[in-house]
Design a protein around this motif. Structure first.
Motif, PDB file in Angstrom:
ATOM      1  N   PRO A 656       0.734  -1.180  -0.028  1.00  0.00           N
ATOM      2  CA  PRO A 656       0.157   0.012  -0.015  1.00  0.00           C
ATOM      3  C   PRO A 656       0.873   1.396  -0.036  1.00  0.00           C
ATOM      4  O   PRO A 656       2.133   1.249   0.599  1.00  0.00           O
ATOM      5  CB  PRO A 656      -0.906   0.003   1.234  1.00  0.00           C
ATOM      6  CG  PRO A 656      -0.878  -1.539   1.719  1.00  0.00           C
ATOM      7  CD  PRO A 656       0.359  -2.063   1.117  1.00  0.00           C
ATOM      8  N   TYR A 657       0.397   2.290  -0.635  1.00  0.00           N
ATOM      9  CA  TYR A 657       1.061   3.611  -0.623  1.00  0.00           C
ATOM     10  C   TYR A 657       1.555   4.024   0.749  1.00  0.00           C
ATOM     11  O   TYR A 657       2.669   4.779   0.600  1.00  0.00           O
ATOM     12  CB  TYR A 657       0.093   4.661  -1.370  1.00  0.00           C
ATOM     13  CG  TYR A 657      -0.790   5.189  -0.618  1.00  0.00           C
ATOM     14  CD1 TYR A 657      -0.501   6.208   0.326  1.00  0.00           C
ATOM     15  CD2 TYR A 657      -2.146   4.539  -0.519  1.00  0.00           C
ATOM     16  CE1 TYR A 657      -1.456   6.648   1.373  1.00  0.00           C
ATOM     17  CE2 TYR A 657      -2.942   5.082   0.673  1.00  0.00           C
ATOM     18  CZ  TYR A 657      -2.898   5.948   1.520  1.00  0.00           C
ATOM     19  OH  TYR A 657      -3.648   6.307   2.355  1.00  0.00           O
ATOM     20  N   TRP A 658       0.958   3.814   1.620  1.00  0.00           N
ATOM     21  CA  TRP A 658       1.343   4.506   2.834  1.00  0.00           C
ATOM     22  C   TRP A 658       2.594   3.995   3.508  1.00  0.00           C
ATOM     23  O   TRP A 658       3.299   4.317   4.232  1.00  0.00           O
ATOM     24  CB  TRP A 658       0.010   4.536   4.010  1.00  0.00           C
ATOM     25  CG  TRP A 658      -0.264   3.050   4.395  1.00  0.00           C
ATOM     26  CD1 TRP A 658       0.536   2.214   5.343  1.00  0.00           C
ATOM     27  CD2 TRP A 658      -1.397   2.312   3.817  1.00  0.00           C
ATOM     28  NE1 TRP A 658      -0.271   0.887   5.174  1.00  0.00           N
ATOM     29  CE2 TRP A 658      -1.444   0.946   4.574  1.00  0.00           C
ATOM     30  CE3 TRP A 658      -2.325   2.566   2.842  1.00  0.00           C
ATOM     31  CZ2 TRP A 658      -2.446  -0.020   4.080  1.00  0.00           C
ATOM     32  CZ3 TRP A 658      -3.357   1.660   2.874  1.00  0.00           C
ATOM     33  CH2 TRP A 658      -3.363   0.467   3.381  1.00  0.00           C
ATOM     34  N   GLU A 659       2.939   2.475   2.974  1.00  0.00           N
ATOM     35  CA  GLU A 659       4.210   2.306   3.444  1.00  0.00           C
ATOM     36  C   GLU A 659       5.284   3.085   2.901  1.00  0.00           C
ATOM     37  O   GLU A 659       6.179   3.583   3.989  1.00  0.00           O
ATOM     38  CB  GLU A 659       4.605   0.767   2.959  1.00  0.00           C
ATOM     39  CG  GLU A 659       3.496  -0.331   3.376  1.00  0.00           C
ATOM     40  CD  GLU A 659       4.033  -1.618   3.610  1.00  0.00           C
ATOM     41  OE1 GLU A 659       5.411  -1.816   3.802  1.00  0.00           O
ATOM     42  OE2 GLU A 659       3.334  -2.698   3.215  1.00  0.00           O
ATOM     43  N   PRO A 660       5.458   3.033   1.919  1.00  0.00           N
ATOM     44  CA  PRO A 660       6.934   4.162   1.501  1.00  0.00           C
ATOM     45  C   PRO A 660       6.504   5.764   2.193  1.00  0.00           C
ATOM     46  O   PRO A 660       7.282   6.225   2.324  1.00  0.00           O
ATOM     47  CB  PRO A 660       6.840   4.165  -0.249  1.00  0.00           C
ATOM     48  CG  PRO A 660       5.719   3.353  -0.464  1.00  0.00           C
ATOM     49  CD  PRO A 660       5.196   2.617   0.843  1.00  0.00           C
ATOM     50  N   ALA A 661       5.519   6.249   2.198  1.00  0.00           N
ATOM     51  CA  ALA A 661       4.995   7.526   2.375  1.00  0.00           C
ATOM     52  C   ALA A 661       5.508   7.488   3.920  1.00  0.00           C
ATOM     53  O   ALA A 661       6.146   8.652   4.310  1.00  0.00           O
ATOM     54  CB  ALA A 661       3.735   7.781   2.384  1.00  0.00           C
ATOM     55  N   LYS A 662       5.084   6.614   4.674  1.00  0.00           N
ATOM     56  CA  LYS A 662       5.535   6.582   6.305  1.00  0.00           C
ATOM     57  C   LYS A 662       7.206   6.666   6.373  1.00  0.00           C
ATOM     58  O   LYS A 662       7.568   7.517   7.139  1.00  0.00           O
ATOM     59  CB  LYS A 662       4.907   5.632   6.894  1.00  0.00           C
ATOM     60  CG  LYS A 662       3.289   5.715   7.207  1.00  0.00           C
ATOM     61  CD  LYS A 662       2.630   4.478   7.803  1.00  0.00           C
ATOM     62  CE  LYS A 662       3.211   4.043   8.955  1.00  0.00           C
ATOM     63  NZ  LYS A 662       2.442   2.943   9.432  1.00  0.00           N
ATOM     64  N   TRP A 663       7.590   5.736   5.680  1.00  0.00           N
ATOM     65  CA  TRP A 663       9.090   5.414   5.750  1.00  0.00           C
ATOM     66  C   TRP A 663       9.803   6.567   5.454  1.00  0.00           C
ATOM     67  O   TRP A 663      10.668   7.304   5.910  1.00  0.00           O
ATOM     68  CB  TRP A 663       9.440   4.298   4.857  1.00  0.00           C
ATOM     69  CG  TRP A 663      10.985   3.890   4.964  1.00  0.00           C
ATOM     70  CD1 TRP A 663      11.562   3.718   5.986  1.00  0.00           C
ATOM     71  CD2 TRP A 663      11.686   3.844   3.575  1.00  0.00           C
ATOM     72  NE1 TRP A 663      12.963   3.181   5.355  1.00  0.00           N
ATOM     73  CE2 TRP A 663      12.885   3.241   4.014  1.00  0.00           C
ATOM     74  CE3 TRP A 663      11.513   3.774   2.330  1.00  0.00           C
ATOM     75  CZ2 TRP A 663      14.032   3.041   3.592  1.00  0.00           C
ATOM     76  CZ3 TRP A 663      12.344   3.545   1.493  1.00  0.00           C
ATOM     77  CH2 TRP A 663      13.797   3.124   1.885  1.00  0.00           C
TER      78      TRP A 663
END
Length: 732
Positions: A656-663
């Protein structure tokens, strides 16, 4: 697992990221910290960016406009920042795209694959992004257009043609299309004679198979959480709403697929996870018949079947055959009690794939990363290997529709050898070159060096490494290195020809593939020593390769660009937290970096099925601790990080997009240097590469331009026009 919001003071601000010299004062977005305290197995942790996960993620997969305004605003701010930071590279990216396009034939055609009275193949018109599916009479005659991908893609922001196959009677053509990038495929049925689709169409389909009389399609439908668990039977001419459920998988950790045997005798329902499998047979001539179980699932036992005329032939790891053996069984009583060894197990000598023909059995084997084809004659058991001249190469079995034939098709290449398609007569042992990949802009394979070396590790293993560089490259530590790895899901990183790479190699790069643990290059033992409790070996192998190539003159610390996508992105993220000093830059494409949170969320499509790969942190405290020890997001710390290019897809059902965004948000908040961390999120696509043979080059050019810049191999012009970057990748 409880989650309670808490208030945590924000850290002191760090020096903002610096863009290129042309944009010295550009400040990156700063994600709001809204800490959430999480607890599992008595262990507490704080997630400051949990708010970036969309609670309505299922809806966002099909309709990105449903993304919460606050999340969308932040992601779009990241895209604007990326566009500005990467603007000085726009001229180089355009040049790279033109170079790579110059190595692709404008007009291209596959090799016709015979089936009955016809032959089928795919072709590209000059300059076309999408392919056409065509056929002609086997004896010759005019070409007949079946599926026109160019026309189907017209006016659509996204279009991908998925699996496709003609009916046994050659009157119909079934094909899948994805118009969102979320892998929600639609199944269409083309009436070839009429040149139009039948009115019925099935949605959310992942695979399909024809019945022998061409009256019925079996297909797998995704459930509400995007998992392929349901098999339906569709009778042509009826309303799909009335399709009958044939099989339902109740274990959410398994995935279901359907296929036909090459003989056409059976439709096979397969239910598998990474460790266990189970298959069911439907008599294709009697599509209304109930599925028959081959062998009941047993933990850590995998098998696949094919029809061999008078019996079934089965590739399996049962009875301790870790790298697989081949057995036979009567189709009328295929249970394990009736399995008889045909080809015994050889440890480290992995049977990767098999193809059953009426009079022969073809198998693809891999030994220490080196592949070969072996032909077994059914009549007398005699066999021989088809050998290839180069140590480092890739073999891929081609499209073969027919069962009663002595001709097989395979594709051969190496990192420096363009792809060659051969037809091979297994009786006369002769081969015919049917197609040679051309490089229109010119290419001389003798100008390049391919090597396979073994890199020692601290635990007395050796990691295979494939190297490609231009002859004459100085191996004194001055060359930049582009290093890739994956190491998961039993995937063996292919050593095939990729014409795009020469845009780096011809500029002085050494290219390397680290065949790290977690893959199957060295058999099942190699896979098992890089997963579950031993996953950290994948990361230490990657570091060992980078260090060794630096010590031996192929490159030097700070001259390496590491690249990984999906589960390979996990490697990049974990290594960045341990040895960032080795790298000038890192590329993480749709990276699996929020590993702990994702494996704790059993509502996501892949989580339960991936417990066999990563472990089950929901129920197993030991697995929780292992994943927590390496999860890239959870282990970001206050330290220098190299320049990073990170991509995501808003419709990605796998990562999901939020994995790289959070990282990215966490790295940017905690890093202690002024390196650039750039996140590019495609706001309409999902996990896979952008479809289109030329459009996909935009992202490759972005990655290569980044690699050239961070290693000092490119100096941006004083004025550059910004080009909005794209980000589309493949699978976890």
């Amino acid at each position: 697992m409880a989650a309670t919001p808490v208030v945590v003071p924000a850290p002191a601000s760090k020096t903002p990221d610096l863009a290129y010299a042309a944009l010295p004062n550009l400040a990156p977005p700063s994600a709001a910290r809204r800490p959430v305290r999480l607890s599992a197995h008595g262990i507490e942790r704080v997630d400051p960016y949990a708010w970036l996960r969309a609670s309505n993620w299922k809806q966002v997969l099909t309709d990105p406009s449903a993304l919460a305004p606050e999340i969308r605003s932040y992601i779009e701010a990241e895209n604007r920042y990326a566009e500005a930071v990467l603007a000085p590279l726009s001229g180089l990216r355009v040049k790279l795209v033109e170079e790579m396009k110059g190595r692709i034939e404008e007009e291209d055609s596959g090799v016709p694959a015979p089936s009955g009275n016809y032959a089928y193949w795919a072709k590209y018109l000059p300059g076309a992004e999408h392919k056409q599916i065509v056929r002609s009479r086997r004896s010759g005659g005019p070409e007949e257009l079946l599926i026109d991908g160019v026309r189907l893609a017209e006016g659509k922001p996204y279009f991908s043609l998925g699996d496709h196959r003609h009916s046994p009677d050659h009157r119909l053509y079934a094909y899948l299309t994805d118009e969102s990038g979320s892998e929600n495929y639609r199944l269409h049925i083309r009436d070839i004679g009429a040149g139009r689709d039948l009115p019925e169409a099935m949605t959310d389909v992942s695979s399909f198979a024809w019945s022998q009389d061409s009256s019925t399609l079996f297909y797998v439908k995704l459930d509400e959480n995007h998992r392929p668990l349901l098999v339906f039977r569709h009778r042509l001419g009826t309303d799909p709403a009335h399709d009958q459920l044939v099989y339902k998988e109740d274990d959410l950790g398994f995935e279901v697929a359907v296929a036909s045997t090459r003989s056409g005798r059976f439709v096979v329902i397969s239910s598998t996870n990474d460790d266990t499998s189970e298959q069911w047979l439907i008599e294709s001539a009697h599509p209304e018949s109930a599925p028959r179980l081959v062998a009941a699932r047993s933990p850590n036992a995998r098998y696949t079947i094919d029809d061999w005329g008078d019996r079934l032939v089965i590739r399996t790891n049962a009875d301790g055959a870790d790298d697989y053996k081949i057995v036979t069984a009567p189709a009328s009583a295929p249970g394990r009690e009736n399995w008889r060894d045909l080809l015994p197990h050889q440890p480290g000598h992995r049977i990767v794939e098999m193809v059953a023909l009426a009079g022969h059995l073809i198998r693809l084997e891999r030994d220490d990363g080196i592949e070969r084809l072996v032909v077994h004659r059914k009549a007398d058991g005699n066999e021989y290997a088809i050998w290839f001249g180069q140590e480092v190469h890739s073999i891929e079995l081609g499209t073969m529709y027919e069962f009663d034939t002595s001709t097989i098709r395979f594709r051969y290449s190496s990192p420096a050898t363009p792809k060659q398609t051969f037809d091979y007569d297994v009786e006369s042992q002769t081969r015919v070159l049917r197609k040679q990949q051309k490089v229109p802009s010119g290419y001389d394979p003798s100008a390049y060096v391919v090597r396979r070396i073994a890199v020692p590790t601290d635990d007395e293993e050796t990691v295979p490494v494939t190297l490609l560089y231009r002859d004459g490259t100085r191996l004194d530590g001055s060359a930049p290195l582009f290093l890739e790895g994956y190491g998961a899901y039993s995937f063996a990183f292919p050593t095939e020809f990729d014409s795009n790479l020469f845009s780096l190699i011809d500029r002085g790069f050494v290219y390397a593939i680290a065949h790290i643990r977690g893959g199957t290059e060295k058999g099942e033992r190699w896979r098992n020593s890089g997963r579950l409790a031993y996953k950290i070996n994948s990361f230490s192998d990657f570091i060992a390769v980078a260090e060794y190539l630096s010590r031996t003159g192929y490159t030097s610390p700070g001259r390496i660009v590491a690249s990984g996508d999906s589960a390979g992105g996990l490697v990049i993220g974990a290594v960045a937290n341990v040895r960032p000093d080795l790298f000038a830059g890192m590329v993480a494409q749709v990276p699996f970096v929020d590993a702990l949170n994702t494996t704790l969320d059993d509502s996501l499509p892949l989580t339960v099925g991936d417990f066999t790969e990563w472990g089950d942190p929901i129920h197993d405290p030991a697995a929780y601790r292992v994943i927590a020890s390496y999860s890239p997001y959870d282990n970001v710390s206050a330290r220098p990080y190299p320049d990073m290019l990170v991509t995501a897809g808003i419709r990605d059902p796998r990562v999901p997009y939020w994995e790289p965004a959070k990282w990215v948000a966490k790295i940017r908040a905690m890093k202690t240097n002024d390196s650039r961390t750039v996140l590019v999120t495609n706001m309409s696509n999902g996990h896979n590469d952008v479809p289109g043979r030329f459009a996909s080059l935009d992202e490759v050019a972005l990655i290569y331009a980044f690699a050239l810049e961070v290693t000092g191999m490119h100096r941006p012009p004083p004025v550059a026009e910004a080009i909005a970057p794209d980000a589309r990748r493949r699978e976890r």
